[in-house]
Enzyme design. Structure first.
Site, PDB file in Angstrom:
ATOM      1  N   HIS A 167       0.860  -1.190   0.000  1.00  0.00           N
ATOM      2  CA  HIS A 167       0.000   0.000   0.000  1.00  0.00           C
ATOM      3  C   HIS A 167       0.896   1.239   0.000  1.00  0.00           C
ATOM      4  O   HIS A 167       1.930   1.259   0.670  1.00  0.00           O
ATOM      5  CB  HIS A 167      -0.871  -0.016   1.264  1.00  0.00           C
ATOM      6  CG  HIS A 167      -1.725   1.202   1.435  1.00  0.00           C
ATOM      7  ND1 HIS A 167      -2.743   1.528   0.563  1.00  0.00           N
ATOM      8  CD2 HIS A 167      -1.721   2.178   2.388  1.00  0.00           C
ATOM      9  CE1 HIS A 167      -3.336   2.642   0.973  1.00  0.00           C
ATOM     10  NE2 HIS A 167      -2.732   3.057   2.069  1.00  0.00           N
ATOM     11  N   ASN A 168       0.486   2.282  -0.754  1.00  0.00           N
ATOM     12  CA  ASN A 168       1.309   3.510  -0.824  1.00  0.00           C
ATOM     13  C   ASN A 168       2.779   3.155  -1.048  1.00  0.00           C
ATOM     14  O   ASN A 168       3.666   3.629  -0.339  1.00  0.00           O
ATOM     15  CB  ASN A 168       1.164   4.328   0.472  1.00  0.00           C
ATOM     16  CG  ASN A 168      -0.192   5.001   0.580  1.00  0.00           C
ATOM     17  OD1 ASN A 168      -0.994   4.967  -0.343  1.00  0.00           O
ATOM     18  ND2 ASN A 168      -0.453   5.603   1.728  1.00  0.00           N
TER      19      ASN A 168
ATOM     20  N   GLU B   4       1.242  -0.097  -5.529  1.00  0.00           N
ATOM     21  CA  GLU B   4       0.227   0.938  -5.710  1.00  0.00           C
ATOM     22  C   GLU B   4       0.850   2.218  -6.263  1.00  0.00           C
ATOM     23  O   GLU B   4       1.941   2.620  -5.835  1.00  0.00           O
ATOM     24  CB  GLU B   4      -0.463   1.234  -4.373  1.00  0.00           C
ATOM     25  CG  GLU B   4      -1.621   2.225  -4.529  1.00  0.00           C
ATOM     26  CD  GLU B   4      -2.336   2.522  -3.223  1.00  0.00           C
ATOM     27  OE1 GLU B   4      -3.552   2.757  -3.278  1.00  0.00           O
ATOM     28  OE2 GLU B   4      -1.692   2.538  -2.167  1.00  0.00           O
TER      29      GLU B   4
ATOM     30  N   ASP C 269      -0.430   6.122  -6.755  1.00  0.00           N
ATOM     31  CA  ASP C 269      -1.420   7.197  -6.634  1.00  0.00           C
ATOM     32  C   ASP C 269      -1.040   8.266  -7.646  1.00  0.00           C
ATOM     33  O   ASP C 269      -0.033   8.964  -7.472  1.00  0.00           O
ATOM     34  CB  ASP C 269      -1.400   7.794  -5.217  1.00  0.00           C
ATOM     35  CG  ASP C 269      -2.064   6.877  -4.203  1.00  0.00           C
ATOM     36  OD1 ASP C 269      -2.439   5.764  -4.578  1.00  0.00           O
ATOM     37  OD2 ASP C 269      -2.178   7.270  -3.029  1.00  0.00           O
TER      38      ASP C 269
ATOM     39  N   GLU D 187      -4.411   4.249  -8.562  1.00  0.00           N
ATOM     40  CA  GLU D 187      -5.427   5.131  -7.988  1.00  0.00           C
ATOM     41  C   GLU D 187      -5.334   6.409  -8.807  1.00  0.00           C
ATOM     42  O   GLU D 187      -4.419   7.212  -8.637  1.00  0.00           O
ATOM     43  CB  GLU D 187      -5.153   5.384  -6.504  1.00  0.00           C
ATOM     44  CG  GLU D 187      -6.325   6.062  -5.812  1.00  0.00           C
ATOM     45  CD  GLU D 187      -6.103   6.225  -4.319  1.00  0.00           C
ATOM     46  OE1 GLU D 187      -6.150   7.387  -3.854  1.00  0.00           O
ATOM     47  OE2 GLU D 187      -5.878   5.222  -3.623  1.00  0.00           O
TER      48      GLU D 187
END
Length: 602
Positions: free
Chosen positions: A142-143, A172, A174, A221
């Site tokens: 995540h991130n 991930e 973003d 994302e």
């Protein structure tokens, strides 16, 4: 001298041994004094006792006596194997020629990979890799771009390299509007630094398959407008080339998920996909954002906290990201590179079970996942047997802390995303979970999670005799004594009924060779899901115990018999030569498996 021979010993121990061997009292070790120092340094009384038990009075192991030991260890106990062990580890050439093993060779054998608690066959890929993607736990980050916390930390391509080299298979990104038409990756609405999307994709190209040949999933994302979305697609195609999967596999049903084996060397994109054929004249349509939908469902209290924290950040700096007015639109170019991981809002379990769509996947916050597990655990397991689901930490954890991934794995969730940059027991569990299949980032789920309801797992009783530890470091030098007062805790992480922990007593002022000889026993209902975590801590009666080292592995990858455990630091680095010496046993009379109407513990 100790450093030269790779022994990292506490100064206090070293000086104590030195004084005991300096019989002349001249602060020098000479001749026999030095010999005695080295002998005492390497002495392992518990191994001497074990060796004596099998070798008898002559204190030499014949191939037949070693064969008895191997049989008791639950290993290949042929005479040929016993001779092979002698020839591989015996140091004395004369003994080797006569198929005999001395104490030093026996110690070398037990300290080698052959004596490790981890089944060495499991250090390579050994599981069936030809099942659909949804039948595997998949190591997920995540991130991924962050090197520290998610509010003001640094974003770096190096973080992607570290995650991929640790076996992570889902990273991930973003993505936000950047200047000069170049999309950037960072944690929006925060003070984290920005990196170019293009640079991230180059790092992924260079490191995606160095640790594992199995597919990498890019979880996008997307907060970019149509123009920069098209740029993202162009960068991925140009940089990744043939690595990027842009079409369903030939000969494969486009509505079914392929296997990791079929997708070797491929990069998959998880993102929103336009319906086909496109109904809008421009080839553009608006789609809901699955993760934004999830965030909207979080409780009002959290929304208020988020608003408050963001207002305080806004006062520090104007951090409003560049974002297109309608970022919910999807560019056809970006939609085209999404094949098997189409991000969709969760339609609800009842609808999803009636209308399974394996190539569609939903994301759930840890809170939403817990709620589903509590209210409809068996149904969620059935859903995860057909479709992929991704779990991510709550967005308000300013320090990028993690949740316990085990409860999500128990429900069959595949992409249980953690902050890889945050050490702790959660990441220890993640590392342990993926240790058992060559660290390739894919682990086959137990049968009860792949085709529920089915035969339940076998129950067993696990006995762990904690015997000794060797050369434990003192990690908190600020505390009074520089010598540890160690104790060992054994933790079981699995279905709720199996979760438990037990510990030994502490030993005062001995990190060099503490001895416990304590047996800890655990009853397990679902051993196939269990992880075993060995933790050593420095006992303190007045404040928190200090962490010394740990090692975590799946129960199914653990070997019986006398085994060494090579401890790791808080961030997963080797603490060599620090080890635990244990005896592992689970009686052969396992309770018979019984059919279950739902997975154990849900």
């Amino acid at each position: 001298m100790l450093r030269m021979i790779n022994i990292d010993m506490d100064d206090v121990y070293a000086y104590k041994l030195f004084k005991e061997c300096d019989h002349s009292g001249d602060e020098r070790l000479e001749g026999r004094e030095l010999e005695e120092f080295c002998r005492r340094l390497l002495r392992r009384p518990e191994l001497e006792e074990l060796f004596g038990r099998y070798s008898g009075e002559d204190r030499v192991l014949s191939a037949e006596e070693l064969q008895d030991f191997l049989r008791d260890q639950g290993e290949d106990a042929s005479l040929r194997q016993a001779r092979a062990v002698i020839h591989a580890y015996e140091l004395n050439e004369k003994a080797r020629q006569q198929d005999l093993m001395m104490l030093d060779g026996f110690m070398m054998y037990l300290l080698s990979a052959a004596g490790d608690i981890l089944n060495q066959e499991h250090t390579k890929v050994h599981q069936d890799m030809s099942q659909p993607l949804c039948h595997y736990f998949i190591s997920s980050s995540h991130n991924t771009y962050l090197t520290h916390n998610q509010i003001g930390g640094t974003s770096s391509t190096e973080a992607y390299v570290r995650a991929l080299m640790a076996g992570c298979r889902c990273v991930e990104l973003d993505c936000w509007e950047g200047s000069d038409g170049e999309p950037v990756v960072y944690h929006g609405h925060t003070l984290t630094s920005k990196i170019l999307f293009r640079d991230v994709i180059e790092s992924i190209r260079d490191y995606a398959f160095k640790q594992s040949p199995y597919p990498v999933i890019l979880s996008l994302e997307n907060h970019c407008g149509l123009e920069q979305q098209a740029t993202m697609a162009q960068h991925m195609k140009a940089i990744l080339g043939d690595m990027l999967l842009t079409q369903p596999l030939e000969g494969q049903d486009p509505h079914d998920l392929p296997s990791p084996e079929q997708l070797k060397g491929k990069v998959l994109v998880k993102g929103k996909k336009l319906p086909e054929p496109w109904h809008e004249p421009q080839g553009v349509t608006s789609l809901p954002d699955p993760e934004e939908d999830e965030e909207e469902e979080e409780e009002e209290e959290e929304k208020l906290q988020e608003k408050s924290s963001r207002q305080s950040l806004q006062s520090l700096q104007d951090i409003k990201p560049l974002q297109a007015k309608d970022a919910s639109q999807v560019a056809p170019e970006l939609s085209a590179v999404v094949v098997y991981c189409q991000a969709v809002p969760f339609p609800g379990l009842a609808h999803a079970l009636r209308n399974p769509r394996p190539c569609e996947m939903s994301s759930f916050s840890e809170r939403k996942a817990r709620k589903l597990i509590k209210e409809a655990g068996p149904a969620l397991v059935r859903y995860n047997a057909r479709q992929l689901s991704r779990i991510y930490p709550l967005g308000l954890k300013m320090n990028s802390s993690n949740y316990n991934p085990q409860e999500m794995w128990n429900a069959g969730c595949q992409l249980v995303a953690l902050n890889f940059q945050t050490p702790g027991y959660e990441m220890d569990l993640n590392t342990g979970r993926f240790l058992g299949n060559g660290c390739c980032g894919y682990v086959l789920k137990p049968p009860c999670l792949r085709s529920p309801p089915g035969e339940g797992p076998h129950r067993l009783v696990l006995h762990v005799r904690v015997i000794t530890a060797q050369q434990l470091p003192k990690l908190n030098r600020e505390k009074g004594s520089s010598i540890v007062d160690p104790f060992v805790r054994v933790e079981i992480h699995g279905v709720p009924a199996d979760c438990s922990k037990q510990q030994t007593h502490h030993k005062l002022n001995n990190g060099f060779n503490p001895r416990w000889e304590e047996t800890l026993s655990f009853r397990l209902r679902a051993p196939e899901l269990a992880l075993v975590r060995f933790v050593v801590e420095d006992y303190d009666s007045t404040s928190c115990n200090d962490f010394v080292g740990q090692f975590t592995l799946p129960l199914g990858s653990m070997r019986e018999g006398y085994r060494h455990i090579h401890l790791l630091s808080k961030d997963g680095a080797s603490l060599s030569p620090a080890t635990l010496f244990v005896h592992i046993r689970w009686p052969p009379h396992l309770l018979a498996s019984v059919p279950r109407s739902s997975p154990p513990g849900l």
